[in-house]
Design an enzyme around this catalytic site. Structure first.
Site, PDB file in Angstrom:
ATOM      1  CG  PHE A 273     -37.987 -51.273  -1.728  1.00 21.69           C
ATOM      2  CD1 PHE A 273     -39.241 -51.203  -1.270  1.00 21.69           C
ATOM      3  CD2 PHE A 273     -36.691 -51.394  -1.245  1.00 21.69           C
ATOM      4  CE1 PHE A 273     -39.148 -51.517   0.001  1.00 21.69           C
ATOM      5  CE2 PHE A 273     -37.003 -51.193   0.460  1.00 21.69           C
ATOM      6  CZ  PHE A 273     -38.309 -51.395   1.161  1.00 21.69           C
TER       7      PHE A 273
ATOM      8  CG  ASP B 275     -49.548 -52.355  -3.878  1.00 24.17           C
ATOM      9  OD1 ASP B 275     -48.540 -52.102  -4.184  1.00 24.17           O
ATOM     10  OD2 ASP B 275     -50.237 -51.684  -2.796  1.00 24.17           O
TER      11      ASP B 275
ATOM     12  CE  LYS C 165     -12.507  -2.628  23.678  1.00 20.29           C
ATOM     13  NZ  LYS C 165     -11.859  -3.492  24.645  1.00 20.29           N
TER      14      LYS C 165
ATOM     15  CG  ASN D  82     -44.108 -42.997  -1.388  1.00 24.71           C
ATOM     16  OD1 ASN D  82     -42.875 -43.192  -0.870  1.00 24.71           O
ATOM     17  ND2 ASN D  82     -44.961 -43.487  -0.516  1.00 24.71           N
TER      18      ASN D  82
ATOM     19  CB  THR E 131      -0.913  -0.095   1.396  1.00 26.23           C
ATOM     20  OG1 THR E 131      -1.748  -1.426   1.334  1.00 26.23           O
ATOM     21  CG2 THR E 131      -1.793   0.952   1.188  1.00 26.23           C
TER      22      THR E 131
ATOM     23  CG  ASP F 165      -3.205  -9.758   7.994  1.00 32.54           C
ATOM     24  OD1 ASP F 165      -2.471  -9.442   8.874  1.00 32.54           O
ATOM     25  OD2 ASP F 165      -3.566  -8.839   7.098  1.00 32.54           O
TER      26      ASP F 165
ATOM     27  CB  THR G 163       0.691  -3.130  12.443  1.00 34.09           C
ATOM     28  OG1 THR G 163       0.236  -4.492  12.117  1.00 34.09           O
ATOM     29  CG2 THR G 163       0.855  -2.818  10.656  1.00 34.09           C
TER      30      THR G 163
ATOM     31  CG  HIS H  29     -46.538 -25.667  -5.888  1.00 31.86           C
ATOM     32  ND1 HIS H  29     -46.785 -24.450  -5.148  1.00 31.86           N
ATOM     33  CD2 HIS H  29     -47.430 -25.606  -6.793  1.00 31.86           C
ATOM     34  CE1 HIS H  29     -47.775 -23.811  -5.695  1.00 31.86           C
ATOM     35  NE2 HIS H  29     -48.198 -24.668  -6.392  1.00 31.86           N
TER      36      HIS H  29
ATOM     37  NE  ARG I 234       5.989 -15.729  10.241  1.00 36.01           N
ATOM     38  CZ  ARG I 234       5.339 -16.631  10.751  1.00 36.01           C
ATOM     39  NH1 ARG I 234       5.596 -16.925  12.001  1.00 36.01           N
ATOM     40  NH2 ARG I 234       4.797 -17.697   9.906  1.00 36.01           N
TER      41      ARG I 234
END
Length: 501
Positions: free
Chosen positions: A450, A455, A135, A405, A38, A123, A68, A267, A65
């Site tokens: 299944f 029926d 804060k 189903n 920056t 970072d 700041t 739907h 490392r």
């Protein structure tokens, strides 16, 4: 001005707009302070800027490392308005604006960075400063979003309101929270870790939810891409909550097919699905599958939409039309329907993702049902004919997308009847077969799970169904196989079920 003595500290990974912002701050009388990249960017732009080490009087150590993380920086950020005297007595000066945004960690990992490389990108100083400023937002403006730079400059000219300060603080804590969430997710490396941190970003406020008395909004899962979230609304009213659900269902199903296909949804369930040589043929067949339910529905295509198809669509009231693209002719035809939403969807719905269902106080997570490890096995004497096989595969793809189903009756690459969400399988079969009526003769039938009894097979036989595809695996499979043999129906087991609760 009171800003003459104040510093603005700038340290951003995302350099968009930072030079203009810094210039604006300098014009307001702020002294500029910056780190690394920056600092270089501001110097190159010819702005007067102080390097962080010259401010702290302490060199960068441990390969940068620690730069700041210094009392001069943190005192300048954390001093409350009522601690001005103490700050002065210590010979320290206030930082009034902090612009920090963090290295895009998710993207780094997604790019395939090594463990060591990703670890280095975490970072420490950035989040520490951002949280300190957030804060203490009554005294410092924490800025983490480049989009906010012009607003911040405007606010500084007028004097920032408490509400504006609080909004910036909230954004800053959300920024560091998302960042930490991404790191925690990466370190867990699990699909279902002990803490699952889902980061959501609001994409749109919606007029209401499923019903007008429910409030609603659309969120994007941070770090994920989805076809509908990347889609472009080319015309029409804003998408509603129900539109999104139905559009997702339609796009998921139409993406299953390699051939030109059309899916109509109501739907969240398909009401008409068809394949064709062209989008127009596919649409005509999908329409004929259920001309009543398509009214007010959502229609999706997996091929570019052309003029003739648009002409056919314009004859029916629809809510949304989805396609990979729309020809100029199609756009012109559908422009007459001002409220009709056109969604240009850039890619198909494919690949695994996590499906999330809400419980009160909890969430169920599962792999979405995107894989289909079906290995069709013929269980009757008669095998399906070369005409029946494509229809069986087609019906099987459709039934996977129907609420359980579920029963689907199909023939000639189109659905003839869809039994949706019944509490018993026979009722779902009756529903689908009654819708197909005479057309069921020589058609195929697919079931999402299944048959516990024979029926459904007997009912299918009475309508003239020629072939059935189902998962198999019931203790009474033999009864269903026997009933199929007696009726001359070919039956195929997939070994896979597709419940949709």
């Amino acid at each position: 001005s009171r800003m003459r003595s104040m510093w603005a500290l700038l340290s951003v990974a995302d350099k968009r707009g930072i030079v203009d912002f810094a210039r604006g701050l300098a014009e307001l009388g702020f002294r500029l302070l910056a780190t690394g990249g920056t600092y270089r960017a501001l110097r190159e732009a010819g702005l007067p800027v102080t390097y962080i080490s010259d401010f702290t009087g302490f060199p960068e150590i441990l390969e940068g490392r620690v730069k700041t993380l210094h009392p001069k920086v943190h005192a300048a950020l954390l001093a409350r308005p009522d601690q001005e005297e103490e700050l002065k007595a210590l010979g320290l000066e206030r930082i009034g604006v902090l612009a920090v945004n963090l290295y895009p960690f998710r993207e780094t990992v997604a790019r395939g960075a090594s463990f060591a490389e990703a670890l280095e990108q975490i970072d420490i100083g950035g989040p520490a400063m951002l949280r300190a400023a957030a804060k203490n937002h009554q005294a410092v403006l924490p800025v983490c979003d480049p989009e906010d730079y012009p607003r911040v400059l405007e606010a500084l000219k007028a004097g920032p309101s408490p509400d504006f300060r609080q909004k910036l603080a909230r954004k800053a804590f959300a920024h560091t929270a998302l960042y930490d969430a991404a790191i925690a997710e990466w370190l867990s490396g699990e699909k279902f870790p002990e803490e699952k941190l889902l980061a959501l970003r609001r994409e749109a406020s919606l007029r209401y939810g499923e019903n007008p008395h429910q409030e609603a909004a659309l969120y994007r899962v941070v770090g994920e891409r989805g076809p509908l979230l990347e889609a472009q609304v080319l015309q029409g009213k804003a998408m509603s909550f129900n539109n999104y659900l139905d559009a997702e269902a339609a796009w998921n199903l139409v993406s299953e097919f390699a051939e030109p296909a059309c899916v109509a949804v109501k739907h969240q369930n398909p009401c008409g699905v068809a394949l064709g040589e062209t989008p127009l043929e596919a649409y005509r067949k999908a329409y004929e599958a259920d001309p009543v339910s398509i009214f007010g529905g959502i229609v999706a295509f997996n091929r570019p939409l052309d003029g003739p198809t648009a002409e056919a669509l314009a004859e029916v009231f629809l809510e949304v039309v989805l396609a990979p693209s729309f020809s100029p002719e199609a756009r012109a035809v559908l422009a007459r329907k001002k409220n009709l939403r056109l969604l240009q969807v850039p890619f198909p719905a494919q690949g695994p993702y996590l499906d999330l269902r809400r419980l009160r106080g909890g969430v169920l997570l599962q792999d979405a049902d995107t894989e289909d490890p079906a290995e069709p096995k013929v269980v009757t004497e008669r095998a399906p004919t070369p005409e029946e096989w494509p229809d069986l595969r087609f019906a099987w793809k459709v039934v996977k997308h129907v609420r359980s189903n579920a029963i689907v009756v199909a023939k000639g690459g189109m659905t003839l009847g869809i039994g949706v969400g019944q509490t018993n399988r026979l009722a779902a079969a009756r529903h689908a077969l009654e819708a197909a009526g005479e057309r069921a003769k020589g058609a195929v039938l697919a079931s999402d799970a299944f048959f516990p009894f024979d029926d459904v097979v007997r009912l299918a036989a009475s309508y003239g169904i020629a072939a059935i595809i189902q998962p198999g695996g019931s203790v009474r499979d033999q009864d269903s196989i026997r009933a199929a043999e007696e009726a001359g129906i070919a039956m195929v087991f997939t070994g896979v079920r597709h419940f949709r609760h």
